[in-house]
Write a protein that holds these residues in place. Structure first.
Motif, PDB file in Angstrom:
ATOM      1  N   SER A  79      13.684  15.049  -0.287  1.00 52.72           N
ATOM      2  CA  SER A  79      14.047  14.261  -1.464  1.00 52.72           C
ATOM      3  C   SER A  79      13.494  12.863  -1.261  1.00 52.72           C
ATOM      4  O   SER A  79      13.130  12.463  -0.163  1.00 52.72           O
ATOM      5  CB  SER A  79      15.570  14.213  -1.658  1.00 52.72           C
ATOM      6  OG  SER A  79      16.206  13.596  -0.551  1.00 52.72           O
ATOM      7  N   GLY A  80      13.423  12.116  -2.353  1.00 52.24           N
ATOM      8  CA  GLY A  80      12.882  10.765  -2.292  1.00 52.24           C
ATOM      9  C   GLY A  80      11.460  10.707  -2.815  1.00 52.24           C
ATOM     10  O   GLY A  80      10.877  11.718  -3.220  1.00 52.24           O
ATOM     11  N   CYS A  81      10.903   9.512  -2.797  1.00 51.02           N
ATOM     12  CA  CYS A  81       9.606   9.270  -3.427  1.00 51.02           C
ATOM     13  C   CYS A  81       8.735   8.401  -2.524  1.00 51.02           C
ATOM     14  O   CYS A  81       9.217   7.436  -1.917  1.00 51.02           O
ATOM     15  CB  CYS A  81       9.810   8.586  -4.777  1.00 51.02           C
ATOM     16  SG  CYS A  81       8.285   8.089  -5.603  1.00 51.02           S
ATOM     17  N   ILE A  82       7.438   8.742  -2.452  1.00 52.66           N
ATOM     18  CA  ILE A  82       6.453   7.923  -1.746  1.00 52.66           C
ATOM     19  C   ILE A  82       5.362   7.547  -2.731  1.00 52.66           C
ATOM     20  O   ILE A  82       4.776   8.412  -3.387  1.00 52.66           O
ATOM     21  CB  ILE A  82       5.824   8.673  -0.560  1.00 52.66           C
ATOM     22  CG1 ILE A  82       6.898   9.142   0.421  1.00 52.66           C
ATOM     23  CG2 ILE A  82       4.805   7.787   0.158  1.00 52.66           C
ATOM     24  CD1 ILE A  82       6.357  10.002   1.543  1.00 52.66           C
ATOM     25  N   GLN A  83       5.090   6.258  -2.840  1.00 52.72           N
ATOM     26  CA  GLN A  83       3.988   5.779  -3.663  1.00 52.72           C
ATOM     27  C   GLN A  83       2.898   5.216  -2.762  1.00 52.72           C
ATOM     28  O   GLN A  83       3.180   4.481  -1.814  1.00 52.72           O
ATOM     29  CB  GLN A  83       4.449   4.691  -4.634  1.00 52.72           C
ATOM     30  CG  GLN A  83       5.354   5.186  -5.734  1.00 52.72           C
ATOM     31  CD  GLN A  83       5.558   4.134  -6.814  1.00 52.72           C
ATOM     32  OE1 GLN A  83       4.629   3.774  -7.530  1.00 52.72           O
ATOM     33  NE2 GLN A  83       6.778   3.632  -6.907  1.00 52.72           N
ATOM     34  N   PHE A  84       1.646   5.566  -3.064  1.00 57.32           N
ATOM     35  CA  PHE A  84       0.490   5.033  -2.352  1.00 57.32           C
ATOM     36  C   PHE A  84      -0.381   4.303  -3.359  1.00 57.32           C
ATOM     37  O   PHE A  84      -0.795   4.884  -4.359  1.00 57.32           O
ATOM     38  CB  PHE A  84      -0.293   6.159  -1.677  1.00 57.32           C
ATOM     39  CG  PHE A  84      -1.561   5.712  -1.003  1.00 57.32           C
ATOM     40  CD1 PHE A  84      -1.517   4.884   0.106  1.00 57.32           C
ATOM     41  CD2 PHE A  84      -2.801   6.128  -1.478  1.00 57.32           C
ATOM     42  CE1 PHE A  84      -2.682   4.462   0.728  1.00 57.32           C
ATOM     43  CE2 PHE A  84      -3.970   5.717  -0.860  1.00 57.32           C
ATOM     44  CZ  PHE A  84      -3.907   4.876   0.251  1.00 57.32           C
ATOM     45  N   LYS A 125       2.626   7.668  -7.324  1.00 52.13           N
ATOM     46  CA  LYS A 125       3.425   8.640  -6.593  1.00 52.13           C
ATOM     47  C   LYS A 125       2.533   9.704  -5.981  1.00 52.13           C
ATOM     48  O   LYS A 125       1.615  10.211  -6.628  1.00 52.13           O
ATOM     49  CB  LYS A 125       4.450   9.293  -7.530  1.00 52.13           C
ATOM     50  CG  LYS A 125       5.405  10.251  -6.836  1.00 52.13           C
ATOM     51  CD  LYS A 125       6.438  10.797  -7.812  1.00 52.13           C
ATOM     52  CE  LYS A 125       7.382  11.774  -7.131  1.00 52.13           C
ATOM     53  NZ  LYS A 125       8.395  12.310  -8.086  1.00 52.13           N
ATOM     54  N   LEU A 126       2.790  10.025  -4.725  1.00 52.30           N
ATOM     55  CA  LEU A 126       2.004  11.048  -4.044  1.00 52.30           C
ATOM     56  C   LEU A 126       2.157  12.403  -4.730  1.00 52.30           C
ATOM     57  O   LEU A 126       3.254  12.800  -5.114  1.00 52.30           O
ATOM     58  CB  LEU A 126       2.435  11.187  -2.583  1.00 52.30           C
ATOM     59  CG  LEU A 126       2.069  10.076  -1.601  1.00 52.30           C
ATOM     60  CD1 LEU A 126       2.336  10.537  -0.167  1.00 52.30           C
ATOM     61  CD2 LEU A 126       0.622   9.645  -1.747  1.00 52.30           C
ATOM     62  N   ILE A 186       0.830  -1.200   0.000  1.00 56.29           N
ATOM     63  CA  ILE A 186       0.000   0.000   0.000  1.00 56.29           C
ATOM     64  C   ILE A 186       0.865   1.250   0.000  1.00 56.29           C
ATOM     65  O   ILE A 186       0.501   2.275  -0.572  1.00 56.29           O
ATOM     66  CB  ILE A 186      -0.996  -0.021   1.173  1.00 56.29           C
ATOM     67  CG1 ILE A 186      -2.105   0.997   0.916  1.00 56.29           C
ATOM     68  CG2 ILE A 186      -0.316   0.185   2.520  1.00 56.29           C
ATOM     69  CD1 ILE A 186      -3.422   0.642   1.537  1.00 56.29           C
ATOM     70  N   PHE A 187       2.048   1.156   0.626  1.00 54.29           N
ATOM     71  CA  PHE A 187       3.036   2.238   0.568  1.00 54.29           C
ATOM     72  C   PHE A 187       4.370   1.674   0.090  1.00 54.29           C
ATOM     73  O   PHE A 187       4.795   0.603   0.540  1.00 54.29           O
ATOM     74  CB  PHE A 187       3.257   2.880   1.945  1.00 54.29           C
ATOM     75  CG  PHE A 187       2.215   3.880   2.347  1.00 54.29           C
ATOM     76  CD1 PHE A 187       2.163   5.141   1.753  1.00 54.29           C
ATOM     77  CD2 PHE A 187       1.284   3.578   3.330  1.00 54.29           C
ATOM     78  CE1 PHE A 187       1.201   6.064   2.125  1.00 54.29           C
ATOM     79  CE2 PHE A 187       0.322   4.498   3.712  1.00 54.29           C
ATOM     80  CZ  PHE A 187       0.277   5.744   3.107  1.00 54.29           C
ATOM     81  N   GLU A 188       5.014   2.401  -0.798  1.00 55.65           N
ATOM     82  CA  GLU A 188       6.382   2.091  -1.221  1.00 55.65           C
ATOM     83  C   GLU A 188       7.189   3.379  -1.116  1.00 55.65           C
ATOM     84  O   GLU A 188       6.892   4.359  -1.801  1.00 55.65           O
ATOM     85  CB  GLU A 188       6.392   1.546  -2.648  1.00 55.65           C
ATOM     86  CG  GLU A 188       5.643   0.226  -2.806  1.00 55.65           C
ATOM     87  CD  GLU A 188       5.504  -0.207  -4.255  1.00 55.65           C
ATOM     88  OE1 GLU A 188       6.449  -0.815  -4.782  1.00 55.65           O
ATOM     89  OE2 GLU A 188       4.448   0.087  -4.841  1.00 55.65           O
ATOM     90  N   ILE A 189       8.173   3.366  -0.256  1.00 59.26           N
ATOM     91  CA  ILE A 189       8.968   4.565   0.038  1.00 59.26           C
ATOM     92  C   ILE A 189      10.399   4.324  -0.403  1.00 59.26           C
ATOM     93  O   ILE A 189      11.007   3.309  -0.044  1.00 59.26           O
ATOM     94  CB  ILE A 189       8.919   4.889   1.546  1.00 59.26           C
ATOM     95  CG1 ILE A 189       7.466   5.056   1.998  1.00 59.26           C
ATOM     96  CG2 ILE A 189       9.734   6.128   1.861  1.00 59.26           C
ATOM     97  CD1 ILE A 189       7.301   5.108   3.500  1.00 59.26           C
TER      98      ILE A 189
END
Length: 280
Positions: A60-65, A69-70, A5-8
């Motif tokens: 910096s960096g990426c969060i996917q929900f 990507k958010l 559900i989350f990929e950080i």
């Protein structure tokens, strides 16, 4: 295949005063898990939670929900917060309406539900958290424990896919701490993900499917609840103690009373293991 559900990936957050709270942090959170987040004060737990709800943006960096990507425009954040509910450690950060019922109603009303549906959800949430008798009471007259339960009820009424709770049992007595955990078990479903932070290793060990440990803005452990408490170096690094059940079981195993196996996860399991041993 597990659905995340989350990929950080590579999440870093630096506050305006120069403090780097999260340091190139990478993490995946599987849908449907009950997750306990452990770590000493200042480890970055609350900062991480605020990123999962879009309250903070990464330096910096990426969060996917749910694989996307958010984004941080108003429409995207509204959609995210319908699906990811957060209960803050300090309930005064969350409660602002004139009385309890109005406060719990605020979230569902903003979801655009019909008035009758909102009323049903709010009444149900108040009953589940045992605050019905407080519904007309001004929120600023509530005790800390009452405020915590009202804040939880406000998220409960919205029925999000992901629950994020920052120290939900802090300040609660034993009865209401157990009641909150029972409630979380009740709402947990294969499509509902619950992530809570706590300093209570006994709670984490007994309740969680998975434990994540943070230290100095980084993830130093993610895995099953049993393994972490056999890693003395990690426990020392994160300033964590062993749950009392683990310590008792290890002592009894070293004394030859039990064979060395996976430790019981609860008092009831410990007693059951003891009774089975007595019958041998």
């Amino acid at each position: 295949m597990a659905e995340f559900i989350f990929e950080i990936d590579g999440l870093t957050h630096q506050f305006t005063d120069g403090t780097i709270a999260l340091k190139n942090l990478s993490l995946t959170i599987q849908q449907g898990k009950k997750i306990a987040l452990l770590g000493n004060n200042g480890a970055g737990k609350s900062t991480l939670f605020q990123h999962l709800n879009g309250l903070l943006q990464p330096t910096s960096g990426c969060i996917q929900f749910k694989g996307k990507k958010l984004k941080y425009d108003r429409k995207a954040l509204l959609s995210l917060r319908k699906q990811v509910g957060i209960v803050f450690q300090d309930p005064d950060s969350q409660l602002f309406s004139a009385n309890v019922q109005q406060d719990i109603s605020f979230g569902p009303m903003n979801l655009g539900w019909a008035k009758d549906e909102v009323l049903l959800k709010v009444e149900w949430a108040m009953k589940q958290t045992e605050v019905t008798e407080l519904k007309d009471k001004p929120t600023h007259f509530l005790s800390l424990g009452q405020k915590k339960r009202v804040a939880i009820a406000g998220v409960l009424a919205m029925e999000p896919d992901v629950w994020i709770l920052d120290e939900p049992t802090a300040g609660l007595d034993s009865y209401f701490s157990k009641q909150i955990l029972t409630l979380l078990d009740h709402i947990h479903q294969p499509d509902k993900t619950i992530i809570l932070s706590t300093h209570d290793v006994n709670l984490a060990y007994q309740w969680a499917d998975e434990i994540i440990v943070m230290n100095d803005g980084k993830i130093i452990y993610q895995g099953d609840p049993a393994t972490i408490f056999h890693h003395e170096e990690l426990l020392h690094q994160a300033h964590l103690e062993k749950p009392w059940i683990v310590e008792v079981y290890q002592s009894l195993s070293e004394a030859g009373i039990f064979s060395v196996e996976a430790s019981p996860r609860s008092k009831e399991e410990l007693f059951q293991t003891w009774n089975l041993k007595s019958l041998e």
